[in-house]
Design a protein around this motif. Structure first.
Motif, PDB file in Angstrom:
ATOM      1  N   ILE A 284       5.544   5.958   1.644  1.00 24.07           N
ATOM      2  CA  ILE A 284       4.803   7.206   1.823  1.00 24.07           C
ATOM      3  C   ILE A 284       5.430   8.323   1.003  1.00 24.07           C
ATOM      4  N   TYR A 285       4.596   8.987   0.219  1.00 21.19           N
ATOM      5  CA  TYR A 285       4.959  10.206  -0.488  1.00 21.19           C
ATOM      6  C   TYR A 285       4.212  11.338   0.215  1.00 21.19           C
ATOM      7  N   ILE A 286       4.954  12.292   0.764  1.00 24.08           N
ATOM      8  CA  ILE A 286       4.322  13.400   1.464  1.00 24.08           C
ATOM      9  C   ILE A 286       4.227  14.583   0.504  1.00 24.08           C
ATOM     10  N   LYS A 287       3.024  15.074   0.318  1.00 25.37           N
ATOM     11  CA  LYS A 287       2.782  16.228  -0.549  1.00 25.37           C
ATOM     12  C   LYS A 287       2.221  17.349   0.304  1.00 25.37           C
ATOM     13  N   GLU A 288       2.140  18.508  -0.302  1.00 26.27           N
ATOM     14  CA  GLU A 288       1.610  19.669   0.419  1.00 26.27           C
ATOM     15  C   GLU A 288       0.466  20.250  -0.403  1.00 26.27           C
ATOM     16  N   ASP A 289      -0.612  20.623   0.268  1.00 28.03           N
ATOM     17  CA  ASP A 289      -1.717  21.288  -0.423  1.00 28.03           C
ATOM     18  C   ASP A 289      -1.245  22.631  -0.969  1.00 28.03           C
TER      19      ASP A 289
ATOM     20  N   LEU B 116       0.862  -1.182   0.000  1.00 24.81           N
ATOM     21  CA  LEU B 116       0.000   0.000   0.000  1.00 24.81           C
ATOM     22  C   LEU B 116       0.895   1.228   0.000  1.00 24.81           C
ATOM     23  N   LEU B 117       0.835   1.979  -1.089  1.00 21.82           N
ATOM     24  CA  LEU B 117       1.620   3.199  -1.233  1.00 21.82           C
ATOM     25  C   LEU B 117       0.684   4.385  -1.037  1.00 21.82           C
ATOM     26  N   GLY B 118       1.127   5.385  -0.295  1.00 19.59           N
ATOM     27  CA  GLY B 118       0.261   6.517  -0.019  1.00 19.59           C
ATOM     28  C   GLY B 118       0.872   7.846  -0.372  1.00 19.59           C
ATOM     29  N   VAL B 119       0.064   8.702  -0.993  1.00 18.11           N
ATOM     30  CA  VAL B 119       0.413  10.107  -1.196  1.00 18.11           C
ATOM     31  C   VAL B 119      -0.442  10.865  -0.190  1.00 18.11           C
ATOM     32  N   ILE B 120       0.213  11.393   0.845  1.00 19.34           N
ATOM     33  CA  ILE B 120      -0.533  11.966   1.963  1.00 19.34           C
ATOM     34  C   ILE B 120      -0.243  13.455   2.129  1.00 19.34           C
ATOM     35  N   GLY B 121      -1.160  14.123   2.773  1.00 20.21           N
ATOM     36  CA  GLY B 121      -1.015  15.541   3.101  1.00 20.21           C
ATOM     37  C   GLY B 121      -2.183  15.958   3.972  1.00 20.21           C
ATOM     38  N   MET B 122      -2.076  17.139   4.521  1.00 23.39           N
ATOM     39  CA  MET B 122      -3.143  17.677   5.380  1.00 23.39           C
ATOM     40  C   MET B 122      -3.282  19.174   5.122  1.00 23.39           C
ATOM     41  N   PRO B 123      -4.483  19.698   5.274  1.00 22.70           N
ATOM     42  CA  PRO B 123      -4.656  21.151   5.167  1.00 22.70           C
ATOM     43  C   PRO B 123      -3.882  21.863   6.280  1.00 22.70           C
TER      44      PRO B 123
ATOM     45  N   ASN C 250       9.527  13.194   0.345  1.00 18.54           N
ATOM     46  CA  ASN C 250       8.841  14.483   0.381  1.00 18.54           C
ATOM     47  C   ASN C 250       8.799  15.034  -1.030  1.00 18.54           C
ATOM     48  N   ILE C 251       7.623  15.060  -1.608  1.00 18.97           N
ATOM     49  CA  ILE C 251       7.424  15.649  -2.932  1.00 18.97           C
ATOM     50  C   ILE C 251       6.228  16.587  -2.775  1.00 18.97           C
ATOM     51  N   LEU C 252       6.495  17.849  -2.570  1.00 20.46           N
ATOM     52  CA  LEU C 252       5.450  18.777  -2.169  1.00 20.46           C
ATOM     53  C   LEU C 252       4.345  18.955  -3.202  1.00 20.46           C
ATOM     54  N   CYS C 253       4.659  18.829  -4.468  1.00 19.49           N
ATOM     55  CA  CYS C 253       3.665  19.007  -5.533  1.00 19.49           C
ATOM     56  C   CYS C 253       2.832  17.726  -5.668  1.00 19.49           C
ATOM     57  N   GLU C 254       1.525  17.838  -5.455  1.00 23.78           N
ATOM     58  CA  GLU C 254       0.631  16.675  -5.459  1.00 23.78           C
ATOM     59  C   GLU C 254       0.715  15.856  -6.747  1.00 23.78           C
ATOM     60  N   PRO C 255       0.582  16.460  -7.933  1.00 25.23           N
ATOM     61  CA  PRO C 255       0.689  15.666  -9.165  1.00 25.23           C
ATOM     62  C   PRO C 255       2.054  14.981  -9.315  1.00 25.23           C
ATOM     63  N   ASP C 256       3.125  15.674  -8.938  1.00 19.90           N
ATOM     64  CA  ASP C 256       4.459  15.062  -9.030  1.00 19.90           C
ATOM     65  C   ASP C 256       4.587  13.871  -8.089  1.00 19.90           C
ATOM     66  N   ALA C 257       3.977  13.973  -6.918  1.00 23.62           N
ATOM     67  CA  ALA C 257       4.020  12.865  -5.959  1.00 23.62           C
ATOM     68  C   ALA C 257       3.309  11.636  -6.533  1.00 23.62           C
TER      69      ALA C 257
END
Length: 194
Positions: free
Chosen positions: A57-62, A28-35, A93-100
């Protein structure tokens, strides 16, 4: 398999992870982030829950960071995940959601399930459809051994230009068809692309 869901708090993540356990997958691979306007303690809880449930885990930023600095939420998530003794080699850590999402797709293995807690749905749907289009074109080239290279190339171009019909993107409640072959979408905010 890719699941796009609008989980944006602990309760949403918890229900999503519960459901993922019902789907056949190897990792299970996850692209996660929070407001950014969430309490730090809530962000930490989501990081800990993600560490318990995700193999990578791929961490993205809104884009809408709200009350925080760019990278602040991802740093809180990263620290929370590491504090659970999670292998730091399994976090990016890949802050851009589409890139993650692109990175998760690029690195996935057979039978992996990628789950993305999205901020903007449409760009992610486009990424998955483009991937499926390219995969379909490659598959057609591999199986079409009776034609020459020019025909194969033309076929691949035609497939990639057509609207993808085999990607089932639906918004619905939990359900399966009678043959149990089609996987459908769950949650009111989720989209499943199989």
């Amino acid at each position: 398999k890719v699941l796009l869901d609008y989980a944006h708090n602990y309760a949403g993540y918890l229900e999503l992870f519960k459901y993922c356990k019902k789907i056949d997958h190897s990792r299970l691979l996850g692209v996660i982030g929070m407001p950014g306007d969430r309490l730090e303690s809530d962000i930490i809880k989501v990081g800990e829950l993600s560490a318990e449930n995700l193999d990578f885990i791929y961490i993205k930023e809104d884009k809408e960071i709200r009350d925080r600095q760019l990278g602040e939420v991802s740093e809180i998530l990263y620290d929370a995940i590491l504090n659970c003794n999670y292998d730091k080699n399994n976090i990016k850590n890949i802050l851009c959601e589409p890139d993650a999402l692109k990175e998760a797709i690029k690195n996935h293995e057979k039978n992996d399930l990628i789950v993305v807690m999205y901020e903007e749905l449409k760009p992610l749907q486009d990424i998955v459809n483009n991937y499926k289009s390219k995969k379909s074109a490659k598959s057609n080239i591999k199986t079409d051994t009776k034609t020459d290279t020019k025909t194969k190339t033309k076929t691949a171009i035609n497939i990639s230009q057509k609207k993808i019909t085999n990607a089932k993107i639906k918004k619905a409640k939990v359900s399966t068809d009678k043959t149990n072959k089609a996987k459908k979408v769950w949650f009111n905010s989720g989209f499943f692309i199989s």
